[in-house]
Design an enzyme around this catalytic site. Sequence first.
Site, PDB file in Angstrom:
ATOM      1  N   TYR A   1       0.773   4.325  -2.663  1.00 39.05           N
ATOM      2  CA  TYR A   1      -0.341   5.165  -2.311  1.00 39.05           C
ATOM      3  C   TYR A   1      -0.085   6.020  -1.176  1.00 39.05           C
ATOM      4  CZ  TYR A   1      -5.122   7.033  -2.094  1.00 39.05           C
ATOM      5  OH  TYR A   1      -6.242   7.618  -2.152  1.00 39.05           O
ATOM      6  N   ASP A   2       0.031   5.565   0.081  1.00 37.72           N
ATOM      7  CA  ASP A   2       0.250   5.913   1.413  1.00 37.72           C
ATOM      8  C   ASP A   2       1.570   6.859   1.645  1.00 37.72           C
ATOM      9  OD1 ASP A   2      -1.598   4.096   1.858  1.00 37.72           O
ATOM     10  OD2 ASP A   2      -0.806   3.180   3.652  1.00 37.72           O
TER      11      ASP A   2
ATOM     12  N   ARG B   1       0.853  -1.298   0.265  1.00 38.77           N
ATOM     13  CA  ARG B   1       0.004  -0.031  -0.111  1.00 38.77           C
ATOM     14  C   ARG B   1       0.806   1.349   0.036  1.00 38.77           C
ATOM     15  NH1 ARG B   1      -5.321  -1.576   2.102  1.00 38.77           N
ATOM     16  NH2 ARG B   1      -5.936   0.405   2.256  1.00 38.77           N
TER      17      ARG B   1
ATOM     18  N   GLY C   1       3.124   8.096  -1.127  1.00 39.44           N
ATOM     19  CA  GLY C   1       3.104   9.187  -2.308  1.00 39.44           C
ATOM     20  C   GLY C   1       2.098  10.281  -1.865  1.00 39.44           C
ATOM     21  N   LYS C   2       0.985   9.790  -1.092  1.00 38.40           N
ATOM     22  CA  LYS C   2       0.152  10.925  -0.602  1.00 38.40           C
ATOM     23  C   LYS C   2       0.744  11.659   0.695  1.00 38.40           C
ATOM     24  CE  LYS C   2      -3.782  10.581  -2.956  1.00 38.40           C
ATOM     25  NZ  LYS C   2      -4.340  11.425  -3.870  1.00 38.40           N
TER      26      LYS C   2
ATOM     27  N   PRO D   1      -5.629  -1.437   7.005  1.00 38.39           N
ATOM     28  CA  PRO D   1      -5.908  -0.855   8.333  1.00 38.39           C
ATOM     29  C   PRO D   1      -7.091  -1.524   8.991  1.00 38.39           C
ATOM     30  CG  PRO D   1      -5.578   0.455   6.565  1.00 38.39           C
ATOM     31  CD  PRO D   1      -5.488  -0.519   5.796  1.00 38.39           C
TER      32      PRO D   1
ATOM     33  N   ASN E   1     -17.975  -3.298  -4.546  1.00 39.77           N
ATOM     34  CA  ASN E   1     -17.748  -4.678  -4.860  1.00 39.77           C
ATOM     35  C   ASN E   1     -19.319  -5.355  -4.007  1.00 39.77           C
ATOM     36  OD1 ASN E   1     -15.589  -4.863  -5.771  1.00 39.77           O
ATOM     37  ND2 ASN E   1     -14.486  -6.056  -4.391  1.00 39.77           N
TER      38      ASN E   1
ATOM     39  N   ARG F   1     -13.531  -1.292  -4.539  1.00 43.41           N
ATOM     40  CA  ARG F   1     -13.695  -0.836  -3.252  1.00 43.41           C
ATOM     41  C   ARG F   1     -14.591  -1.657  -2.727  1.00 43.41           C
ATOM     42  NH1 ARG F   1     -12.114   5.323  -3.864  1.00 43.41           N
ATOM     43  NH2 ARG F   1     -13.011   4.803  -6.058  1.00 43.41           N
TER      44      ARG F   1
HETATM   45  P1  NAD Z   1     -10.766   7.559  -9.326  1.00 48.63           P
HETATM   46  O1  NAD Z   1      -9.800   6.415  -9.443  1.00 48.63           O
HETATM   47  O2  NAD Z   1     -12.230   7.244  -9.430  1.00 48.63           O
HETATM   48  O3  NAD Z   1     -10.262   8.942  -9.991  1.00 48.63           O
HETATM   49  C1  NAD Z   1      -9.235   9.273  -9.947  1.00 48.63           C
HETATM   50  C2  NAD Z   1      -8.918   9.877 -11.687  1.00 48.63           C
HETATM   51  O4  NAD Z   1      -7.531  10.247 -11.683  1.00 48.63           O
HETATM   52  C3  NAD Z   1      -8.973   9.007 -12.562  1.00 48.63           C
HETATM   53  O5  NAD Z   1     -10.077   9.523 -13.648  1.00 48.63           O
HETATM   54  C4  NAD Z   1      -7.846   8.447 -13.277  1.00 48.63           C
HETATM   55  O6  NAD Z   1      -7.934   8.222 -14.602  1.00 48.63           O
HETATM   56  C5  NAD Z   1      -7.028   9.846 -12.958  1.00 48.63           C
HETATM   57  N1  NAD Z   1      -5.678   9.715 -13.074  1.00 48.63           N
HETATM   58  C6  NAD Z   1      -5.024   8.888 -12.397  1.00 48.63           C
HETATM   59  N2  NAD Z   1      -3.648   9.198 -12.571  1.00 48.63           N
HETATM   60  C7  NAD Z   1      -3.403  10.122 -13.289  1.00 48.63           C
HETATM   61  C8  NAD Z   1      -2.505  10.918 -14.015  1.00 48.63           C
HETATM   62  N3  NAD Z   1      -1.195  10.673 -13.820  1.00 48.63           N
HETATM   63  N4  NAD Z   1      -2.769  12.045 -14.777  1.00 48.63           N
HETATM   64  C9  NAD Z   1      -4.014  12.567 -14.948  1.00 48.63           C
HETATM   65  N5  NAD Z   1      -5.286  11.800 -14.582  1.00 48.63           N
HETATM   66  C10 NAD Z   1      -4.878  10.871 -13.694  1.00 48.63           C
HETATM   67  O7  NAD Z   1     -10.578   7.787  -7.569  1.00 48.63           O
HETATM   68  P2  NAD Z   1     -11.333   8.901  -6.907  1.00 48.63           P
HETATM   69  O8  NAD Z   1     -12.359   8.011  -5.810  1.00 48.63           O
HETATM   70  O9  NAD Z   1     -12.391   9.641  -7.635  1.00 48.63           O
HETATM   71  O10 NAD Z   1     -10.356   9.608  -5.964  1.00 48.63           O
HETATM   72  C11 NAD Z   1     -10.246  11.001  -6.221  1.00 48.63           C
HETATM   73  C12 NAD Z   1      -8.942  11.394  -5.421  1.00 48.63           C
HETATM   74  O11 NAD Z   1      -9.546  11.632  -4.224  1.00 48.63           O
HETATM   75  C13 NAD Z   1      -7.611  10.657  -5.576  1.00 48.63           C
HETATM   76  O12 NAD Z   1      -6.727  11.569  -5.441  1.00 48.63           O
HETATM   77  C14 NAD Z   1      -7.753   9.882  -4.194  1.00 48.63           C
HETATM   78  O13 NAD Z   1      -6.704   9.464  -3.612  1.00 48.63           O
HETATM   79  C15 NAD Z   1      -8.434  10.667  -3.342  1.00 48.63           C
HETATM   80  N6  NAD Z   1      -9.139   9.845  -2.423  1.00 48.63           N
HETATM   81  C16 NAD Z   1     -10.305   9.134  -2.687  1.00 48.63           C
HETATM   82  C17 NAD Z   1     -10.960   8.392  -1.691  1.00 48.63           C
HETATM   83  C18 NAD Z   1     -12.126   7.592  -1.955  1.00 48.63           C
HETATM   84  O14 NAD Z   1     -12.891   7.216  -0.951  1.00 48.63           O
HETATM   85  N7  NAD Z   1     -12.621   7.856  -3.039  1.00 48.63           N
HETATM   86  C19 NAD Z   1     -10.186   8.420  -0.302  1.00 48.63           C
HETATM   87  C20 NAD Z   1      -9.392   9.176   0.099  1.00 48.63           C
HETATM   88  C21 NAD Z   1      -8.740   9.903  -0.877  1.00 48.63           C
HETATM   89  N1  UDP Z   2     -12.964  -5.281   1.546  1.00 48.68           N
HETATM   90  C1  UDP Z   2     -13.551  -6.298   1.813  1.00 48.68           C
HETATM   91  N2  UDP Z   2     -14.142  -6.984   0.544  1.00 48.68           N
HETATM   92  C2  UDP Z   2     -14.032  -6.446  -0.622  1.00 48.68           C
HETATM   93  C3  UDP Z   2     -13.415  -5.187  -0.904  1.00 48.68           C
HETATM   94  C4  UDP Z   2     -12.780  -4.725   0.350  1.00 48.68           C
HETATM   95  O1  UDP Z   2     -13.844  -7.159   2.789  1.00 48.68           O
HETATM   96  O2  UDP Z   2     -14.451  -7.000  -1.819  1.00 48.68           O
HETATM   97  C5  UDP Z   2     -12.370  -4.723   2.813  1.00 48.68           C
HETATM   98  C6  UDP Z   2     -10.895  -4.195   2.682  1.00 48.68           C
HETATM   99  O3  UDP Z   2      -9.996  -5.454   3.002  1.00 48.68           O
HETATM  100  C7  UDP Z   2     -10.879  -3.253   3.882  1.00 48.68           C
HETATM  101  C8  UDP Z   2     -12.317  -2.560   3.545  1.00 48.68           C
HETATM  102  O4  UDP Z   2     -12.991  -3.635   3.055  1.00 48.68           O
HETATM  103  O5  UDP Z   2     -10.603  -3.857   4.962  1.00 48.68           O
HETATM  104  C9  UDP Z   2     -12.177  -1.093   2.832  1.00 48.68           C
HETATM  105  O6  UDP Z   2     -11.529  -1.643   1.372  1.00 48.68           O
HETATM  106  P1  UDP Z   2     -11.471  -0.401   0.372  1.00 48.68           P
HETATM  107  O7  UDP Z   2     -10.750  -1.226  -0.865  1.00 48.68           O
HETATM  108  O8  UDP Z   2     -13.007  -0.124   0.036  1.00 48.68           O
HETATM  109  O9  UDP Z   2     -10.845   0.531   0.987  1.00 48.68           O
HETATM  110  P2  UDP Z   2      -9.558   0.861   1.992  1.00 48.68           P
HETATM  111  O10 UDP Z   2      -8.935  -0.191   2.260  1.00 48.68           O
HETATM  112  O11 UDP Z   2      -8.636   1.657   1.142  1.00 48.68           O
HETATM  113  O12 UDP Z   2     -10.022   1.922   3.194  1.00 48.68           O
END
Ligand code: NAD
Ligand code: UDP
Length: 316
Positions: A143-144, A140, A146-147, A272, A188, A184
């Site tokens: 992502y973690d 992970r 990177g952010k 987590p 799912n 996610r």
């Molecule tokens: P998503 O995957 O649906 O959308 C991300 C978008 O970014 C996609 O359209 C993808 O094609 C585009 N993308 C990826 N890499 C790129 C690049 N190099 N250049 C241009 N475009 C690029 O994800 P989301 O759920 O819409 O999340 C949006 C943002 O919010 C992300 O930065 C994510 O890390 C953050 N975020 C989301 C959640 C969540 O629960 N959805 C939680 C925490 C943080």
């Molecule tokens: N998860 C699960 N079944 C699925 C997809 C996810 O039990 O089909 C669990 C996953 O292991 C995690 C939680 O649900 O504990 C949330 O997962 P998700 O991928 O949505 O987000 P994140 O782990 O990044 O919070």
Amino acid sequence: MKILVTGGAGFIGSNLCEYLLKRGDEVICFDNFFSGSKGNIKHLSADKKFMLVKGDVEKPYFFKVNGIYNLACPASPIWYQKNPIKTVETNILGALSSLNLAEKLDCRILQASTSEVYGDPVIHPQPESYWGNVNPIGPRSCYDEGKRCAETLFFDHRRERGVKIKVARIFNTYGPGMAADDGRVVSNFIVQALREQDITIYGDGGQTRSFCYIEDMIRGLVLLMESPDAFAGPVNIGNPEEFTIKELAEKIIELTGSKSKITYKPLPQDDPKQRQPDISLARQELGWQPKIELEEGISKTIEYFSKIVKRKSLKK
Ligand code: NAD
Ligand code: UDP
């Protein structure tokens, strides 16, 4: 106002583009379609105030805008682990090119950061002052870390160059606009329930998450973007109601009326165990708190996926 949304074709981005257009802004959606799709923004394309540009945030780019939401980055573990080096590059190089643009234009820039900066937290619920418990070399980490590094770049650009930054730590968000194959948990489980397939719980389902409905999230992000320059965050945006994954599965089975059974699969590495935002800061600085409870949000999301799942099965 002319606003740039990087990652605008993704789940949160497409909902944000729609919200901004509806209230009268011009919107540029900049996306490489890695995890997003044209389908997400098809309904916006007829709007003259909407412009779609295919491209990658990693390279320097230029658009003349009044504000930038930097959302580009896959958010789902299965998607960000497909190409982990690319995920790091998107986070870091993407943050740099977006910050450089904000500096040139002297405009505000909001970073979509994440609850993942807290890793597998030992403090619960998580306030912004908590520095987290992140494995720097696990699956992970791309992502973690990177952010986390993107947050560093944002705050260094604020300190050194006076860039007007805003950092939102987004907690698990769900709702219409999610892709059926996103991977996610909410998407799912709903898709599995609608297809009467087994509901796949990873681990024993005792791990917790706090789920924020997309409308609440968009409102929080916009309030943060429009808050005074003195407030940069980081600020948690999420719903503090906490549920186990097993409770979520049972709720979705109940609300869909599905005959699906629960099956248990191995827990992914570094998953987590608990996650719940402390949103005191968002309440105090933005006057924000979520309004939509899980049952209402999940019902709306089931309605959305019902159309997609039906369409898919008709095509076969
Ligand atoms: P998503 O995957 O649906 O959308 C991300 C978008 O970014 C996609 O359209 C993808 O094609 C585009 N993308 C990826 N890499 C790129 C690049 N190099 N250049 C241009 N475009 C690029 O994800 P989301 O759920 O819409 O999340 C949006 C943002 O919010 C992300 O930065 C994510 O890390 C953050 N975020 C989301 C959640 C969540 O629960 N959805 C939680 C925490 C943080
Ligand atoms: N998860 C699960 N079944 C699925 C997809 C996810 O039990 O089909 C669990 C996953 O292991 C995690 C939680 O649900 O504990 C949330 O997962 P998700 O991928 O949505 O987000 P994140 O782990 O990044 O919070």
